[in-house]
Design an enzyme around this catalytic site. Sequence first.
Site, PDB file in Angstrom:
ATOM      1  N   GLY A  32     -10.434  -0.412  -7.951  1.00 59.66           N
ATOM      2  CA  GLY A  32      -9.259   0.439  -7.810  1.00 59.66           C
ATOM      3  C   GLY A  32      -9.640   1.788  -7.262  1.00 59.66           C
ATOM      4  O   GLY A  32     -10.778   2.014  -6.843  1.00 59.66           O
ATOM      5  N   GLU A  48      -6.006  -0.904  -2.371  1.00 63.45           N
ATOM      6  CA  GLU A  48      -7.337  -0.821  -2.986  1.00 63.45           C
ATOM      7  C   GLU A  48      -7.961  -2.203  -3.151  1.00 63.45           C
ATOM      8  O   GLU A  48      -9.170  -2.375  -2.959  1.00 63.45           O
ATOM      9  CB  GLU A  48      -7.267  -0.095  -4.329  1.00 63.45           C
ATOM     10  CG  GLU A  48      -7.051   1.404  -4.206  1.00 63.45           C
ATOM     11  CD  GLU A  48      -8.272   2.152  -3.677  1.00 63.45           C
ATOM     12  OE1 GLU A  48      -9.394   1.619  -3.714  1.00 63.45           O
ATOM     13  OE2 GLU A  48      -8.086   3.299  -3.219  1.00 63.45           O
ATOM     14  N   GLU A  52     -11.508  -3.190  -1.625  1.00 63.77           N
ATOM     15  CA  GLU A  52     -12.639  -3.366  -2.551  1.00 63.77           C
ATOM     16  C   GLU A  52     -12.937  -4.806  -2.939  1.00 63.77           C
ATOM     17  O   GLU A  52     -14.013  -5.068  -3.475  1.00 63.77           O
ATOM     18  CB  GLU A  52     -12.412  -2.542  -3.821  1.00 63.77           C
ATOM     19  CG  GLU A  52     -12.458  -1.059  -3.576  1.00 63.77           C
ATOM     20  CD  GLU A  52     -12.450  -0.229  -4.844  1.00 63.77           C
ATOM     21  OE1 GLU A  52     -12.603  -0.789  -5.945  1.00 63.77           O
ATOM     22  OE2 GLU A  52     -12.282   0.998  -4.724  1.00 63.77           O
ATOM     23  N   GLU A  95     -15.720   2.862   0.609  1.00 63.83           N
ATOM     24  CA  GLU A  95     -16.782   2.412  -0.295  1.00 63.83           C
ATOM     25  C   GLU A  95     -17.947   1.793   0.472  1.00 63.83           C
ATOM     26  O   GLU A  95     -19.107   2.046   0.159  1.00 63.83           O
ATOM     27  CB  GLU A  95     -16.230   1.412  -1.318  1.00 63.83           C
ATOM     28  CG  GLU A  95     -15.256   2.020  -2.296  1.00 63.83           C
ATOM     29  CD  GLU A  95     -13.824   2.181  -1.773  1.00 63.83           C
ATOM     30  OE1 GLU A  95     -13.017   2.798  -2.483  1.00 63.83           O
ATOM     31  OE2 GLU A  95     -13.514   1.707  -0.664  1.00 63.83           O
TER      32      GLU A  95
END
Length: 146
Positions: A32, A48, A52, A95
């Site tokens: 998240g 998200e 991810e 990320e």
Amino acid sequence: MKKAVRAIIFKDNNLLVIKRNKFGKEYYTLPGGGVDLGERTEQALAREMREETGLSLGTARPVFVEQAGEPYGVQYIFLVDYLGGEPKLDPQSDEAVIGAAGKNTYEPMWLPIAKLADVAFISPRLQKALLQCIQQGFPTEVTELV
């Protein structure tokens, strides 16, 4: 006030987590992140999860709210139905880009539920609630974690 979303996703006897190594500090957390300005929590959750996890997901039901402090503020935590796929970061996600340097990594993975109590987990309050719900079932109404 800042907002964030997190997802609780189970597959078999595993919980989807993000294994973090943040400048040498290793811990686990739910996938998240932050809710963008003008974005609804459900939209942020879908975005998200694409970034991810890359998983195919079904219905999302809010189960917890947590005052998480900086940098996330209030976290809205959803129980999400797993439909298929193996977790992986979108190569274009923040990320993945941050993790490429190797000092602040994000690794989506299935954690056996039996190991959940034994790992460093952010937040410990959420970890305790998850362990309790795995035994007793999840709340039918949104519950604030205190």
